[in-house]
Design a protein around this motif. Structure first.
Motif, PDB file in Angstrom:
ATOM      1  N   LEU A  21       0.828  -1.201   0.000  1.00 14.77           N
ATOM      2  CA  LEU A  21       0.000   0.000   0.000  1.00 14.77           C
ATOM      3  C   LEU A  21       0.866   1.255   0.000  1.00 14.77           C
ATOM      4  O   LEU A  21       0.620   2.196  -0.772  1.00 14.77           O
ATOM      5  CB  LEU A  21      -0.913  -0.010   1.231  1.00 14.77           C
ATOM      6  CG  LEU A  21      -1.746   1.263   1.479  1.00 14.77           C
ATOM      7  CD1 LEU A  21      -2.784   1.436   0.385  1.00 14.77           C
ATOM      8  CD2 LEU A  21      -2.399   1.213   2.844  1.00 14.77           C
ATOM      9  N   GLY A  45       1.218   3.891  -2.953  1.00 14.26           N
ATOM     10  CA  GLY A  45       0.846   5.265  -2.615  1.00 14.26           C
ATOM     11  C   GLY A  45       1.931   6.256  -2.990  1.00 14.26           C
ATOM     12  O   GLY A  45       1.642   7.338  -3.533  1.00 14.26           O
ATOM     13  N   LEU A  96      -1.830   9.793  -4.084  1.00 11.00           N
ATOM     14  CA  LEU A  96      -1.838   9.940  -2.630  1.00 11.00           C
ATOM     15  C   LEU A  96      -1.575  11.386  -2.223  1.00 11.00           C
ATOM     16  O   LEU A  96      -0.607  12.005  -2.667  1.00 11.00           O
ATOM     17  CB  LEU A  96      -0.771   9.029  -2.013  1.00 11.00           C
ATOM     18  CG  LEU A  96      -0.616   9.093  -0.495  1.00 11.00           C
ATOM     19  CD1 LEU A  96      -1.866   8.593   0.198  1.00 11.00           C
ATOM     20  CD2 LEU A  96       0.606   8.297  -0.039  1.00 11.00           C
ATOM     21  N   LEU A 104      -9.568   6.622   0.173  1.00 16.42           N
ATOM     22  CA  LEU A 104      -8.846   5.515  -0.461  1.00 16.42           C
ATOM     23  C   LEU A 104      -9.132   5.464  -1.958  1.00 16.42           C
ATOM     24  O   LEU A 104      -8.207   5.406  -2.780  1.00 16.42           O
ATOM     25  CB  LEU A 104      -9.252   4.187   0.196  1.00 16.42           C
ATOM     26  CG  LEU A 104      -8.680   3.861   1.574  1.00 16.42           C
ATOM     27  CD1 LEU A 104      -9.340   2.610   2.126  1.00 16.42           C
ATOM     28  CD2 LEU A 104      -7.164   3.656   1.500  1.00 16.42           C
ATOM     29  N   GLY A 124      -4.941   0.446  -4.530  1.00 16.47           N
ATOM     30  CA  GLY A 124      -4.670   0.794  -3.135  1.00 16.47           C
ATOM     31  C   GLY A 124      -5.727   0.263  -2.194  1.00 16.47           C
ATOM     32  O   GLY A 124      -5.424  -0.191  -1.088  1.00 16.47           O
ATOM     33  N   LEU A 125      -6.992   0.322  -2.637  1.00 16.34           N
ATOM     34  CA  LEU A 125      -8.080  -0.203  -1.820  1.00 16.34           C
ATOM     35  C   LEU A 125      -7.901  -1.691  -1.561  1.00 16.34           C
ATOM     36  O   LEU A 125      -8.085  -2.169  -0.427  1.00 16.34           O
ATOM     37  CB  LEU A 125      -9.418   0.049  -2.506  1.00 16.34           C
ATOM     38  CG  LEU A 125     -10.652  -0.549  -1.818  1.00 16.34           C
ATOM     39  CD1 LEU A 125     -10.889   0.108  -0.466  1.00 16.34           C
ATOM     40  CD2 LEU A 125     -11.891  -0.416  -2.697  1.00 16.34           C
ATOM     41  N   TYR A 171      -5.192  -2.302   0.990  1.00 13.88           N
ATOM     42  CA  TYR A 171      -5.639  -1.954   2.336  1.00 13.88           C
ATOM     43  C   TYR A 171      -6.604  -2.995   2.887  1.00 13.88           C
ATOM     44  O   TYR A 171      -6.514  -3.358   4.072  1.00 13.88           O
ATOM     45  CB  TYR A 171      -6.307  -0.579   2.340  1.00 13.88           C
ATOM     46  CG  TYR A 171      -6.737  -0.159   3.729  1.00 13.88           C
ATOM     47  CD1 TYR A 171      -5.823   0.406   4.610  1.00 13.88           C
ATOM     48  CD2 TYR A 171      -8.039  -0.361   4.170  1.00 13.88           C
ATOM     49  CE1 TYR A 171      -6.206   0.767   5.894  1.00 13.88           C
ATOM     50  CE2 TYR A 171      -8.431   0.002   5.445  1.00 13.88           C
ATOM     51  CZ  TYR A 171      -7.517   0.562   6.307  1.00 13.88           C
ATOM     52  OH  TYR A 171      -7.886   0.904   7.583  1.00 13.88           O
ATOM     53  N   VAL A 231      -5.938   9.386   3.490  1.00 15.34           N
ATOM     54  CA  VAL A 231      -5.584   7.968   3.567  1.00 15.34           C
ATOM     55  C   VAL A 231      -4.825   7.681   4.867  1.00 15.34           C
ATOM     56  O   VAL A 231      -4.950   6.599   5.447  1.00 15.34           O
ATOM     57  CB  VAL A 231      -4.744   7.554   2.344  1.00 15.34           C
ATOM     58  CG1 VAL A 231      -4.245   6.115   2.479  1.00 15.34           C
ATOM     59  CG2 VAL A 231      -5.571   7.712   1.064  1.00 15.34           C
ATOM     60  N   GLN A 288      -4.213   7.350   8.509  1.00 11.37           N
ATOM     61  CA  GLN A 288      -5.088   7.208   9.670  1.00 11.37           C
ATOM     62  C   GLN A 288      -4.414   7.590  10.979  1.00 11.37           C
ATOM     63  O   GLN A 288      -5.022   7.480  12.044  1.00 11.37           O
ATOM     64  CB  GLN A 288      -5.596   5.764   9.760  1.00 11.37           C
ATOM     65  CG  GLN A 288      -6.499   5.367   8.604  1.00 11.37           C
ATOM     66  CD  GLN A 288      -6.906   3.922   8.686  1.00 11.37           C
ATOM     67  OE1 GLN A 288      -6.189   3.022   8.228  1.00 11.37           O
ATOM     68  NE2 GLN A 288      -8.055   3.660   9.265  1.00 11.37           N
TER      69      GLN A 288
END
Length: 463
Positions: free
Chosen positions: A88, A92, A365, A377, A385-386, A389, A433, A435
């Motif tokens: 990821l 990104g 990103l 996302l 990328g989704l 993840y 994206v 967190q």
């Protein structure tokens, strides 16, 4: 570049923690994650938060040990969640450079950072590189380093116990900052907190809902404070239900829930309702007559009675019912019709258009701003990328459940609940994206396996 006073404090405490050992460094790092409104270093329009600066000391303190370095490398195997997080992050970083240039001008974005184009009255600009294409990949690299390091440290018995203690300390310190925010506001001494409110964000520290001032603690806005406090509540409340350090975790959980409600954040209030249902479901699975099950049993029996009594009292007192209804209506029921709600809905609408206009690849990103983590996302890093993840988070929630009702299994369970809480808040109002480091501390703890290590001399028992 500007090196801020809080940055000097961070470096000083980082060096002190290095002298005290890696466990002190782990504790310091997790507690520094509370400083969400601070910037240790200012580089142009970019902020380097204290926790990201302290992450350097954590890496030095832990990965210089051969055993922990091996644990960190092992966490990146294809069978481990770290590998998918690495995928990821790699995608990104590549997307942040390639996609804004590949699809330049093909769609309009709500820029996350500064753009070379002038924004329209709606706040949109043509797609192109923005300043946050640099900062967001750095934050995501920090998330990867945090996850791998915490997972490595947590794979030792003493390290696992230290991280658990550090997260409880984080929850307590977060409450202290919330209380300081209220105290300084009431006494007109808000300037005392400027040392931790120096980041180049838009601060919402003087807003109120009705006659209630919004609490932001050590965060830029009430929504961020409520989200992080809700995550702390989820962890400590689950630990209390499991009968682990009940006196401490129970008190912190109760106060955290109170601050979430008082924060006047719609994200916090809606998230709290979801988490209370989740916690009651957990209590149903852990109730029993043995002493370690008493907390869960008490919730199963008395929570419905308490809710019924409070509900009947509120209904019978018209003025109280009216005030509570107005509060909930302002924060949740009518949120979509407010200027803030309309703006966030517009961001999400534009983000969905970005996803479709780039054929599902995303705009890169850190390019655009949203108000929902799933849309962040999709619009930033697209379908690839989704997928990375989703595999990562599925492995976090599904890995290393272990023998039930052991200390390690209970802490991992509480960490998963905290991750779920953070995801819930992100779905409601996640702008990017990234967190945050704390999410990856919980994720790393949820994947750690201290059971693999034999008890070593001086290592505390996991209890």
């Amino acid at each position: 570049m500007s090196f801020e006073p809080i940055g000097a404090i961070t470096v000083g405490l980082g060096l002190l923690c290095l002298l005290l050992g890696r466990h002190a460094t782990v504790l310091g790092f997790v507690v520094f994650c509370t400083l969400g409104s601070a910037a240790a270093i200012l580089i142009g329009g970019a902020n380097v938060p204290p926790a990201h600066l302290f992450l350097v000391f954590l890496l030095v303190a832990t990965l210089c040990w051969r055993k922990l370095l091996v644990n960190a490398v092992t966490s990146l195997k294809t069978s481990e969640p770290g590998f998918w997080l690495l995928c990821l992050v790699t995608y990104g970083i590549l997307s942040s450079y390639i996609l804004p240039r590949l699809f330049a001008g093909s769609t309009f974005i709500v820029p996350l950072g500064s753009s070379d184009h002038l924004a329209t009255l709606d706040g949109i600009v043509p797609l192109g590189p923005v300043s946050s294409n640099l900062t967001q990949p750095i934050y995501l690299l920090g998330d990867l380093a945090c996850f791998v390091t915490i997972m490595a440290v947590g794979s030792t018995q003493r390290g696992f116990a230290t991280i658990t203690t550090a997260l409880i300390a984080y929850a307590f310190v977060n409450l202290c900052f919330g209380a300081l925010d209220l105290l300084t506001s009431a006494t007109g001494t808000q300037d005392a907190l400027q040392i931790i409110r120096n980041a180049q964000y838009t601060f919402h520290d003087e807003e109120s809902v009705g006659d209630m001032r919004r609490i932001i603690g050590s965060w830029p806005e009430a929504s961020a404070f409520a989200s992080m406090t809700l995550t702390a509540f989820a962890f400590t409340a689950t630990m209390w239900l499991y009968g682990r350090r009940s006196l401490t975790t129970g008190a912190i959980a109760l106060m955290s829930l109170l601050f979430v409600v008082l924060s006047t954040s719609s994200t916090g209030l809606a998230g709290a309702a979801v988490m209370l249902v989740v916690l009651y479901a957990i209590a149903l699975t852990r109730c029993g007559t043995q002493r370690e099950y008493w907390n869960a049993s008490a919730i199963v029996v008395f929570a419905p009675l308490l809710v019924a009594v409070i509900g009947l009292y509120v209904i019978s007192e018209a003025h109280i019912f009216a005030r509570i209804y107005d509060y909930v209506d302002t924060l949740i029921l009518s949120k979509s019709t407010t200027s803030s709600g309309l703006q966030r809905s517009y961001w999400n609408e534009v983000a969905l258009g970005n996803f479709l206009d780039t054929f599902g690849l995303g705009v890169g990103l850190g390019t655009n701003r949203t108000s929902s983590f799933p849309l962040a996302l999709l619009s930033n890093i697209g379908v690839p990328g989704l997928l990375f993840y989703l595999v990562f988070i599925a492995m976090v929630f599904g890995s290393r459940r272990g023998m039930p009702r052991t200390f390690a299994a209970d802490v991992r369970g509480a960490a998963r609940v905290a991750c779920f809480s953070a995801l819930t808040a992100g779905i409601l109002a996640g702008p990017t994206v990234d967190q945050g480091l704390l999410f990856y501390v919980f994720a790393g703890l949820a994947c750690a396996a201290p059971e693999r290590e034999r008890a070593t001399d001086g290592a505390p028992a996991l209890r």
